[in-house]
Each structure stands twice: as structure tokens, then as C-alpha cells.
Write a protein that holds these residues in place. Structure first.
Motif, PDB file in Angstrom:
ATOM      1  N   ALA A  78       0.833  -1.193   0.000  1.00  0.00           N
ATOM      2  CA  ALA A  78       0.000   0.000   0.000  1.00  0.00           C
ATOM      3  C   ALA A  78       0.870   1.247   0.000  1.00  0.00           C
ATOM      4  CB  ALA A  78      -0.914  -0.002   1.218  1.00  0.00           C
ATOM      5  N   SER A  79       1.896   1.247   0.829  1.00  0.00           N
ATOM      6  CA  SER A  79       2.741   2.427   0.936  1.00  0.00           C
ATOM      7  C   SER A  79       3.604   2.609  -0.308  1.00  0.00           C
ATOM      8  CB  SER A  79       3.608   2.309   2.187  1.00  0.00           C
ATOM      9  OG  SER A  79       4.518   3.360   2.233  1.00  0.00           O
ATOM     10  N   LEU A  80       4.185   1.523  -0.788  1.00  0.00           N
ATOM     11  CA  LEU A  80       5.041   1.632  -1.980  1.00  0.00           C
ATOM     12  C   LEU A  80       4.223   2.086  -3.183  1.00  0.00           C
ATOM     13  CD1 LEU A  80       7.162  -1.589  -1.506  1.00  0.00           C
ATOM     14  CD2 LEU A  80       7.964   0.758  -1.281  1.00  0.00           C
ATOM     15  N   ALA A  81       2.983   1.612  -3.287  1.00  0.00           N
ATOM     16  CA  ALA A  81       2.146   1.975  -4.424  1.00  0.00           C
ATOM     17  C   ALA A  81       1.741   3.443  -4.370  1.00  0.00           C
ATOM     18  CB  ALA A  81       0.910   1.086  -4.469  1.00  0.00           C
ATOM     19  N   LEU A  82       1.886   4.071  -3.207  1.00  0.00           N
ATOM     20  CA  LEU A  82       1.593   5.502  -3.112  1.00  0.00           C
ATOM     21  C   LEU A  82       2.815   6.339  -3.483  1.00  0.00           C
ATOM     22  CD1 LEU A  82      -0.411   5.606   0.221  1.00  0.00           C
ATOM     23  CD2 LEU A  82      -1.290   6.185  -2.027  1.00  0.00           C
ATOM     24  N   GLY A  83       3.885   5.667  -3.887  1.00  0.00           N
ATOM     25  CA  GLY A  83       5.086   6.403  -4.264  1.00  0.00           C
ATOM     26  C   GLY A  83       5.977   6.728  -3.086  1.00  0.00           C
ATOM     27  N   MET A  84       5.880   5.916  -2.034  1.00  0.00           N
ATOM     28  CA  MET A  84       6.792   6.109  -0.908  1.00  0.00           C
ATOM     29  C   MET A  84       8.072   5.318  -1.191  1.00  0.00           C
ATOM     30  SD  MET A  84       5.447   7.960   1.375  1.00  0.00           S
ATOM     31  CE  MET A  84       4.487   8.932   0.287  1.00  0.00           C
TER      32      MET A  84
ATOM     33  N   VAL B 280       9.959   5.351  -7.807  1.00  0.00           N
ATOM     34  CA  VAL B 280       9.106   6.056  -6.850  1.00  0.00           C
ATOM     35  C   VAL B 280       8.226   7.084  -7.568  1.00  0.00           C
ATOM     36  CG1 VAL B 280       9.156   7.619  -4.876  1.00  0.00           C
ATOM     37  CG2 VAL B 280      10.684   5.660  -4.949  1.00  0.00           C
TER      38      VAL B 280
ATOM     39  N   ARG C 266       5.348   5.370  -9.368  1.00  0.00           N
ATOM     40  CA  ARG C 266       4.264   4.925  -8.476  1.00  0.00           C
ATOM     41  C   ARG C 266       3.474   6.112  -7.945  1.00  0.00           C
ATOM     42  NH1 ARG C 266       8.076   0.886  -5.599  1.00  0.00           N
ATOM     43  NH2 ARG C 266       8.215  -0.732  -7.175  1.00  0.00           N
ATOM     44  N   LYS C 267       4.160   7.244  -7.842  1.00  0.00           N
ATOM     45  CA  LYS C 267       3.469   8.452  -7.410  1.00  0.00           C
ATOM     46  C   LYS C 267       2.419   8.862  -8.449  1.00  0.00           C
ATOM     47  CE  LYS C 267       5.034  13.100  -6.327  1.00  0.00           C
ATOM     48  NZ  LYS C 267       6.251  13.924  -6.247  1.00  0.00           N
TER      49      LYS C 267
ATOM     50  N   PHE D 160      -5.796  -2.322  -3.957  1.00  0.00           N
ATOM     51  CA  PHE D 160      -5.536  -3.758  -3.911  1.00  0.00           C
ATOM     52  C   PHE D 160      -6.806  -4.555  -3.652  1.00  0.00           C
ATOM     53  CE2 PHE D 160      -1.657  -1.564  -3.055  1.00  0.00           C
ATOM     54  CZ  PHE D 160      -0.679  -2.312  -3.686  1.00  0.00           C
TER      55      PHE D 160
ATOM     56  N   ASN E 170      -6.477  -2.321   2.424  1.00  0.00           N
ATOM     57  CA  ASN E 170      -5.303  -2.325   3.310  1.00  0.00           C
ATOM     58  C   ASN E 170      -5.019  -0.937   3.871  1.00  0.00           C
ATOM     59  OD1 ASN E 170      -4.568  -1.280   0.876  1.00  0.00           O
ATOM     60  ND2 ASN E 170      -2.796  -2.595   0.560  1.00  0.00           N
TER      61      ASN E 170
ATOM     62  N   PHE F   4      -3.735   1.860   6.373  1.00  0.00           N
ATOM     63  CA  PHE F   4      -2.656   1.839   7.354  1.00  0.00           C
ATOM     64  C   PHE F   4      -3.254   1.868   8.754  1.00  0.00           C
ATOM     65  CE2 PHE F   4      -0.553   4.407   3.868  1.00  0.00           C
ATOM     66  CZ  PHE F   4       0.126   3.330   3.356  1.00  0.00           C
TER      67      PHE F   4
ATOM     68  N   HIS G 284       5.061  13.656  -0.066  1.00  0.00           N
ATOM     69  CA  HIS G 284       5.405  14.120  -1.413  1.00  0.00           C
ATOM     70  C   HIS G 284       5.494  15.651  -1.473  1.00  0.00           C
ATOM     71  CE1 HIS G 284       5.158  10.180  -3.078  1.00  0.00           C
ATOM     72  NE2 HIS G 284       3.865  10.041  -2.987  1.00  0.00           N
TER      73      HIS G 284
ATOM     74  N   ARG H 207      14.729  12.758  -0.861  1.00  0.00           N
ATOM     75  CA  ARG H 207      14.110  11.589  -0.208  1.00  0.00           C
ATOM     76  C   ARG H 207      14.928  10.334  -0.458  1.00  0.00           C
ATOM     77  NH1 ARG H 207       8.150  11.826  -2.302  1.00  0.00           N
ATOM     78  NH2 ARG H 207       8.010   9.800  -1.285  1.00  0.00           N
TER      79      ARG H 207
END
Lengths: 304, 266, 391
Positions: free
Chosen positions: A185-191, B95, B98-99, B105, B109, B111, B126, C18
């Protein structure tokens, strides 16, 4: 057909099994009572409040005083140094093993950590006294500081190394138990991977990491050999980690290996200190267990 | 609207094409999981990827935001061009990809943070917004877009995991659109949900396609039929057929597609 | 065209900082593990380096005269100038030797004998307290090849001694074996029985929960408190002999119990229920099934846990100090009620000795205990791998 004789045999076996299980309870009660009654006797002779908050510890004299505050302070100091070493290194190692290293490398690193965990503490104690303590004396010398040959710092560092495997191993298990869906979830947000670890994985695993830290803390407080061999005997109320300090466990050993009569206050003070040690480690263990239970409930994990 | 035809790459990269896969192959170890995929995905449309389990549709979806990079032993050849840039080029920052390409999913999921933080976390990192009013506004607008605002506006501080499954999935959609992506990938987003939640998500998708290009993997053929403008049928790592949804469902060109659609296997 | 090639819609300058912090973070975690590994390497290097000289011991060749005088005052057996050179331990053994071998009486022999620890330290280039006169004697011996370093076979075959050159780990090893034997004899059956009760019989009631919480807490109690228990209960209450392997073994057994219980429970749990169902199908009673079918399958797992528990008990020192197993005991025990010492306690005692010669002995003792622990753990891992069954 089951005969009555078979039944009674089964009953005897089952009784034996229950009896064996109860031994663990008897042991705990035995420890508690063997410490408790001696400690009570001690507190009939000496003030309980002075024991907790008094600052002078002078056994073996006329009019001996038993103020354990400097002893608690020394324990605290050495323990804090140990945690300052063990928590960053232990959690860092755990993150490396669970998040960055390949499976193959992890399968090598984990047994190596287990080697470190299997080294007897008497060995760590010898290493602290023989190598680390003199090293600290000379390093302090370069900075114009004087360090004692049995400084709290040397004990704390070696004790920290001793608890690294405890913290690393448990944290690694917990970090790996955080569901992959959180990572995705986090990686897919571009983290970035490290942001994912710091902001998502580690906070999710926090109860488990706290539990690991508390377990390490409890081990450090109860650790005996390192401090007996490398720490001082002198109760010393000081903030300077380069000075010598003593701990609860050192005083327990010291008052029991000497030639005192078993019912002298000197000997019984060991049991009073033991009672404090028992209560503190028990409470720490209880909190640690409740934290790990919280983590398990959150992600419905049964394997930890 | 002109049809892109069978299995063919549209030669003219006209402005309504968002994503172009060409000669895309993927191996998991020795398993050749995607075989020579060529496919144009249209901008501001919903494209459904259908096919039996293990056909490669989810694998293909995860190629589009390079989530397959996370799996060990994966090898990819060919290219996926988005906005005239191959995202598998060496100078591409995963990165950043994906941004720009959000993902929802199969299992919701959220957080283990508050509803508010679930949405504001990534935009803050970001540096799209600042803490305070900007962040409040973004959380509100994202939740409104995801059709969740009315239900959660009084409990933004409660944990995201306290919501129902359908609400959680819409929270995940809100979280994805808060980053302001161009494309949203959805990997069976309703398979874990009840029919009412599913319907809500489907109508949400119809609203969202105004602003986003949506690619959805689904097991549910009715869902593909109802929501998608284009549909692609995958079978054993091959893209068998790709066409406008109506055409694919009503007059499939390939026998395999037809037998799947008519429910002979799946 | 060129312009289009360079065009990168995914270029995002804000990401570089980052990524930098990500690299820093990864470097931090890698650094953590490297620090741990570096410490382990340094530690092992330091121990081996310190222990290595203990593999050798100095011997000198001197003229020994066996006569009436030397059987009474053994120092008289050798020339005056060598008296500080040879080991006092060897000198003391002369009267005994003469009693055993009376035919030596009246003879003189030019023979190799054990050197004093200070001489030994001098030979190894360590700090020593020798006087200039003695140093010159040694130098003369050296040029005549009458002094040499030999393989140290005393260390593994002799007990403790107040004279470092004559000190060894033999008696403490025997003490450790006796103690661990008691530990095994108590903890293994109790642990396995508890595990069987909790896994196979216990219902989820109050007693079960208390037992489980208890086992958990028992594992977290500092070892020194088990020593207090041993002192107060086994020695003062039951009157068992102080310093004995019996008391030591009992104390360690209680500490090892939780480890054995936890691993035995895991081993029992890994036996699939189908095995038990099959037994019921054959009309066997529960106990018969456990004895005949479940325990044999779980046994390797139980054994692995037991070995790991014993390895931990082997290195335990603090509770044994409390119950008096650090007394000076040169002879090995003959029974579990004799006073004895154990290997880690021997290490502790030597570590506190003022003579420089004990440093290498301590490190050598550490090498011995680490080797034993290494083999115990290797055996446990081997067992686990060999009998690992995937259901």
C-alpha cells in the motif's frame, strides 16, 4: 474393551502429568517466598523507606545503614547505557534482516546472532573487564577524562551487546509478521522503501518492538556476571558513567558469598534487593507480554 | 470511437492513448508469466483485464506501476510507455512512477493510522500539501471524490481499520487519489466486498474516469461488462483478445474468449 | 526527436533528497548489523589471542637429586639457583613420588620439570615479576636449550590449583557434567510431562492459564534469583550439601524447565491430528496413543529443545555462585553430593586471580566452554534439520 485396571493406570499417569505441571507454579511460589520471608525479616530490622530512598549503604559495621538508592541508581545507569547500545543496533539489525537482506543472507545472519546470544555471560564479563574497560580508560585519557577501571560505561556497553540478539531476533520476527499488504500500500503511493519502513512498518510493529525492548531491559537489570566481574562494589550516586558504580545483582552476590551469618542484616539485605529485582522484572515481563499480545491481536498472528 | 482492433498496437500514439505496452515479457524464475503483450490503454476510460486465475492479468497490472520489481527473481523485457516515456528505462525513478500511478488492492489495506492520516500521509511526504488547512482540504476533497465523506466526516481521527470492508476500500481509493495520480490500477477491488459495497465502488469508478485512467483486474464478468469501456482477455500469460467491452462480450473473435465469457471455465 | 528522447515526464527533482535519506537509513541498518558482526569477530579474535599462549607451558631441564633430604624438604632436590625457576607444584610432588617409587631414592637425574608460572610468562614475552638474577639464569638455560615451551597437557587433565602453571579445567568439567546430569534427570521428565499435560490433556481452565503464565514468567526471572531459591530452600530448608552438583543441578533444572516445556509443546503441536485420530480408530487409549505414536514423532524436537536448554544451563554462573559452587576445589567430585565447581564458575574464579598467568588460563577455559557450547548447539541444529518433517 477398557478394563478398570487400565483406567486407574491412566488416572495415575494423568495425575503425574498435572503434578509435573504444577512444579512450575511451586517454583515461582518458592522463589517468591524464599525471597519474601527473608526480606520481611530484614525490614523488621531496618527501615523499609530508608531502604528505598536512603543514600548510604554501609553493611558490616556497627550501626550499619542500608539505603539502596545509590545501588538502584547504578543499576539504572548501566541499564540505560546498555539499552542505548542495544536498541538502535538491535532494531537496526532487525530492519536490515527483515527488510533489506536477501533470504540467503538472512539465513546466515540469524544463526550468527544466535551465537552471540549463546555466549555465557561470565565470558562477556571477562571480556568487559579484560578488554573493554581498559580501552575505555585509555580512550577517556585521550580526551583528558579519567575513567575508573570498573566504569559503568564498560559494563553498559558489553551488556548492550549481550542484549542485541534478544532485541534483534524478536524485532525481526515482529517486523516480518507485518502483513505485506501494508508494504505494498505504501510503496504503491510512491513512498520510498525507507519511508515505508519508518512510517508504516515500524509503527505497525511497535508493540512488538517495545516488547522486545522491555525484555532486553529486564535481562539487563537481572544480569549478574558482567557486573560482578566488571562493575564496582561501591554504591555510588553519580551521573558520570566513567565512574565505578554498583548494581543490585552485584550487592546480592557480594553479601551472600562473604562469611556473614545467614541471619545477619548483611545477608538478609540480599533478599530485600532480590525482592525488588523480582518485582521489577516480573512487571516488565507482564507489560512485555501484553504488548506482544496486542500486536498478535491486531494482525491475528499466532506464530510469535 | 474507433476500435483498436485485435491484439494490435495502435500505430498512431494519439492523445487518447495513455499507456502502451509493447513486446512485454515477464518471467518469475523459469515461469514465463507474460508473453509478448502489446496493448494500448485509453485515457479517461476504464479498461478491464479479465481471465481465469493465473492468466497473468494481475501480473500485467503490476507491471504498469512496477510493483513486480519487489518480487525476487523477476525478469522483464519489452516496454511500457506512459506519456511517451518507457517506464522501464534506466533513468526512470520507480518512486516517481508509483506516485503518478495509483493502485488499489484486492484486500482493503488501510494503514493502522487515523482516517485523516491514511489520506494525508503520502501527499504530505510528497510535499504536495502543507500541514493544516491545505491538508484538511485535500482530505475532504479526496473523501468526497471517493464518496466516503458523509460517512466519516465526524470521525476523521478514528483508525482507518475501524471502518467496514467497503468503507475501507473506498478509503484506499481516496488515499490513492489524494496523491493526484494520472492512472489508477485496481486489482480485483471488490472481490472481498459485499454486493452493496461493490455497487458503490463501481459507481465511484464511473465518476472517477472523468479525471483518471482506470485499469481494473476483475474476476467478475458482470462487473467488467457493467463498468469497463475496454476489456482484454488474458489466458496463460497471453493477451488473447482486446477490444471495446461491448464487442468483446457480444461477439468475441477468439474461441477461447467466448468459452470463458460463456462460463465454460474460470 | 532528440528532444522527445530526453523528455522524462517522471522526472521529479523533489525525490532526490528523499532518496538520499533512504540511502542513509539503509546505511544505518547495514551499519547496525556490521557493528554486531564486527563485535563478534573482535571478541573471538581477542579470546583466541589471549587463550593461545595457554596451549604451551614452560619446562626446564635441571639436575634433580632424590635423597632423604629432598623427601623431607623437597626444595633441596635441586640446585639453589633453580629453586625459583621450577614449579612449586612439581617440588611438592617429590615426596609423593619417592613414596611411590622408592627405587629412585639416592639417585640423581637430569630431567625436564615444570617451570614456575613467572618463568613461563617470561618465556611467552608477557609481564613478569622475576628478578634480574633469575632472568639471567633463564637466559643461560635458553642458550643451553635447557628450557622450552611444550604442549600443555596439564590444562585438560588437572584440576584447579593455586599455582597457575599447575591449574586445569578437568575437575570443573567433571563438576559440570555431574551438575548437568542432575539437571537433565530432573528437568527432562518434568518438562516433557508438563508439555504433554498442557498440549494433550489440559482444558482451558483457570489452572491451565495460571500454569502457562507461570512458565512464561519463570523464563523471565533473573537467574540470580534462582540462586536465592537454591540457597533458601535446597540448602537451608532441605539441608542438602552446599556447593554440591545436586543443589546446582536442581537449581539449574528449574531454570531449564521453561525452555524444555516450550520446545516440547511446539514439538507435540507439530504432530498432526491425523496421527491421533488413526490411533483412536484402532481403539487405543489416549495415553497409549501419546506413548506409542505421538511421542516418537515429537521426540527429535523435544531433544533439540533439551540440548539447547542444557547448553544454556552449562554457561550459567550466577545462581551457582550463590549456592557456593565457586569454592577452591582442586579434586573432581566422586558423587553428586561432593563439593564441586563447574566450568563457568572456574572461569569466574580465575578471572578474579591477581597472577597474570591466570589471564591466559581464563581465556583458555572460555575457549573450552565455547567449543562445548558450539558442539551442543550444532548437535541441536543437526537434529532439527535431520528430523524436520514437513506435513
Amino acid at each position: 474393551m477398557i478394563t478398570t485396571k487400565g483406567n486407574s493406570k491412566e488416572n495415575i499417569i494423568r495425575f503425574l502429568l498435572i503434578f509435573a505441571s504444577v512444579i512450575s507454579i511451586i517454583t515461582t511460589i518458592g522463589i517468591l517466598f524464599s525471597i519474601f520471608f527473608q526480606a520481611i525479616e530484614f525490614f523488621q530490622l531496618k527501615s523499609f523507606w530508608y531502604f528505598l530512598f536512603g543514600t548510604e549503604w554501609s553493611p558490616g559495621q556497627e550501626n550499619s545503614k542500608f539505603g539502596a538508592l545509590p545501588i538502584f541508581a547504578g543499576t539504572f545507569m548501566i541499564t540505560v547505557i546498555a539499552l542505548l547500545v542495544a536498541i538502535p543496533v538491535g532494531v537496526g539489525s532487525a530492519i536490515y534482516m527483515s527488510e533489506y537482506s536477501s533470504r540467503l543472507r538472512r539465513n546466515i545472519l540469524k544463526p550468527i546472532l544466535e551465537i552471540l546470544a549463546g555466549i555465557p555471560t561470565v565470558v562477556y564479563g571477562f571480556f568487559a573487564a579484560l578488554t573493554i574497560a581498559p580501552a575505555i580508560v585509555s580512550i577517556s585519557g585521550w580526551f583528558g577524562l579519567t575513567a575508573a577501571y570498573n566504569s559503568a560505561l564498560a559494563c553498559g556497553i558489553v551488556m548492550g551487546v549481550m542484549i542485541i540478539p534478544i532485541i534483534a531476533s524478536l524485532s525481526d520476527d515482529v517486523l516480518r509478521a507485518v502483513p505485506n499488504s501494508q508494504r505494498n500500500a505504501s510503496l504503491a503511493l510512491g513512498m520510498t522503501h525507507s519511508e515505508t519502513i519508518r512510517h508504516i512498518i515500524v509503527p505497525s510493529a511497535m508493540p512488538g518492538i517495545i516488547s522486545a525492548g522491555l525484555l532486553g531491559l529486564s535481562k539487563a537489570i537481572g544480569e549478574t556476571m558482567i557486573v560482578v566481574m566488571a562493575a564496582g562494589l561501591r554504591p555510588n550516586l553519580s551521573w558520570n558513567p566513567l565512574e565505578d558504580m554498583t548494581t543490585v545483582t552485584v550487592r546480592i552476590v557480594d553479601s551472600l558469598v562473604g562469611d556473614h551469618a545467614f541471619d545477619s542484616p548483611d545477608t538478609m539485605s540480599a533478599f530485600a534487593l532480590g525482592l525488588v529485582l523480582f518485582v521489577v522484572t516480573l512487571v516488565l515481563n507482564m507489560i512485555s507480554l501484553s504488548q506482544i499480545r496486542k500486536f498478535k491481536a491486531k494482525y491475528k498472528i499466532n506464530t510469535l | 470511437m474507433k476500435s483498436s482492433g485485435n491484439n494490435t498496437l495502435n500505430p498512431h500514439r494519439n492523445s487518447d492513448i495513455k499507456i502502451t505496452a509493447s513486446g512485454l515479457n515477464l518471467w518469475y524464475g523459469d515461469n514465463h508469466a507474460l508473453q509478448d503483450i502489446n496493448m494500448d490503454i485509453h485515457k479517461n476510460k476504464i479498461t478491464a483485464l479479465i481471465g481465469p486465475s493465473g492468466c497473468g492479468k494481475s501480473t500485467y497490472l503490476r507491471c504498469i506501476n512496477r510493483m513486480n520489481d519487489l518480487i525476487d527473481n523477476t525478469r522483464i523485457t519489452g516496454e511500457i510507455v506512459i506519456d511517451s516515456k518507457n517506464i522501464y528505462d534506466a533513468d526512470i525513478d520507480v518512486v516517481a512512477v508509483r506516485k503518478r500511478i495509483g493502485m488499489v488492492f484486492q484486500q482493503p489495506n488501510p494503514f493502522p493510522k487515523s482516517i485523516y492520516d491514511n489520506i494525508s500521509y503520502a501527499p504530505l511526504k510528497h510535499r504536495l500539501i502543507k500541514k493544516g488547512i491545505e491538508s484538511d482540504e485535500l482530505v475532504e476533497s479526496s473523501l468526497i471524490s471517493a464518496g466516503l465523506w458523509e460517512e466519516v466526516k465526524d470521525k476523521l481521527k478514528s483508525p482507518g481499520t475501524s471502518l467496514s470492508g467497503g468503507q475501507q476500500q473506498r478509503l484506499c481509493i481516496a488515499r490513492a487519489i489524494a496523491v493526484k495520480p494520472d492512472v489508477i490500477l485496481m486489482d480485483e477491488p471488490t472481490s472481498a466486498l459485499d454486493p452493496i459495497s461493490t455497487e458503490k465502488i463501481e459507481s465511484l469508478m464511473m465518476d472517477l474516469k472523468k479525471d483518471y485512467t482506470i485499469v481494473i483486474v476483475t474476476h467478475n464478468m458482470q462487473q467488467a461488462h457493467r463498468t469497463a469501456d475496454y476489456a482484454a482477455y488474458f489466458h496463460l500469460g497471453n493477451m488473447v483478445e482486446y477490444n471495446q467491452t461491448e464487442t468483446l462480450f457480444n461477439s468475441p473473435a477468439e474461441a477461447l474468449t467466448e468459452s470463458y465469457i460463456s462460463g465454460r471455465f474460470g | 526527436m532528440n528532444n522527445q528522447k530526453n523528455h522524462n515526464p517522471f522526472y521529479d527533482p523533489s525525490l532526490s533528497s528523499r532518496h538520499r535519506s533512504a540511502r542513509l537509513f539503509k546505511a544505518f541498518t547495514r551499519g547496525s548489523i556490521l557493528i554486531t558482526l564486527a563485535f563478534l569477530c573482535f571478541f573471538i579474535f581477542d579470546m583466541v589471542r589471549t587463550a593461545y599462549p595457554a596451549m604451551w607451558q614452560s619446562y626446564v631441564k635441571v639436575e634433580v637429586s632424590y635423597n632423604e633430604k629432598s623427601s623431607k624438604i623437597s626444595q633441596k632436590a635441586i640446585d639453589k639457583k633453580f629453586r625459583k625457576i621450577v614449579s612449586r607444584a612439581w617440588l611438592r610432588s617429590i615426596p609423593k613420588l619417592l613414596k611411590q617409587q622408592p627405587e629412585l631414592m639416592g639417585t640423581t637425574a637430569n630431567q625436564w620439570v615444570l617451570a614456575d608460572d613467572q618463568v613461563d610468562q617470561y618465556m611467552k614475552g608477557h609481564h613478569h615479576n622475576l628478578k634480574q638474577k633469575q632472568v639471567s639464569v633463564i637466559e643461560t638455560l635458553k642458550t643451553n636449550a635447557q628450557i622450552e615451551l611444550r604442549w600443555n597437557n596439564i590444562f585438560l587433565s588437572q584440576g584447579d590449583s593455586k599455582l597457575p602453571e599447575n591449574a586445569g579445567v578437568y575437575s570443573s568439567l567433571i563438576g559440570s557434567i555431574f551438575t548437568l546430569f542432575v539437571t537433565l534427570a530432573i528437568a527432562f521428565p518434568l518438562g516433557v510431562m508438563t508439555a504433554i499435560h498442557l498440549e494433550e490433556f489440559a482444558r482451558d481452565n483457570m489452572l491451565t492459564r495460571i500454569i502457562e503464565v507461570n512458565i512464561n514468567n519463570l523464563a523471565a526471572i533473573p537467574s540470580i534469583l534462582f540462586g536465592l531459591l537454591g540457597l533458601a530452600v535446597f540448602i537451608n530448608l532441605f539441608g542438602l550439601p552446599r556447593s554440591s552438583p545436586l543443589v546446582g543441578g536442581l537449581t539449574l533444572a528449574l531454570m531449564t524447565l521453561p525452555i524444555i516445556i516450550v520446545s516440547a509443546r511446539a514439538a507435540l503441536r507439530s504432530v498432526p491430528d491425523s496421527i491421533r485420530q488413526a490411533g483412536y480408530g484402532l481403539g487405543l487409549t489416549k495415553i497409549q496413543i501419546i506413548q506409542g505414536n505421538v511421542l516418537p514423532i515429537a521426540f527429535p524436537g523435544i531433544l533439540t529443545g533439551t540440548i539447547i536448554g542444557l547448553a544454556q544451563a552449562m554457561g550459567e554462573t550466577a545462581p551457582l555462585i550463590i549456592i557456593g559452587m565457586i569454592a577452591f576445589i582442586p579434586d573432581s567430585p566422586n558423587s553428586i553430593t561432593d563439593a564441586a565447581t563447574v566450568l563457568p564458575a572456574q572461569i569466574f574464579t580465575w578471572a578474579g586471580m591477581p597472577e597474570r598467568a591466570y589471564v591466559e588460563k581464563t581465556a583458555a577455559g572460555i575457549m573450552v566452554i565455547l567449543l562445548i557450547l558450539f558442539f551442543l548447539n550444532a548437535a541441536a541444529i543437526y537434529l532439527r534439520k535431520k528430523y524436520e518433517i514437513k506435513w
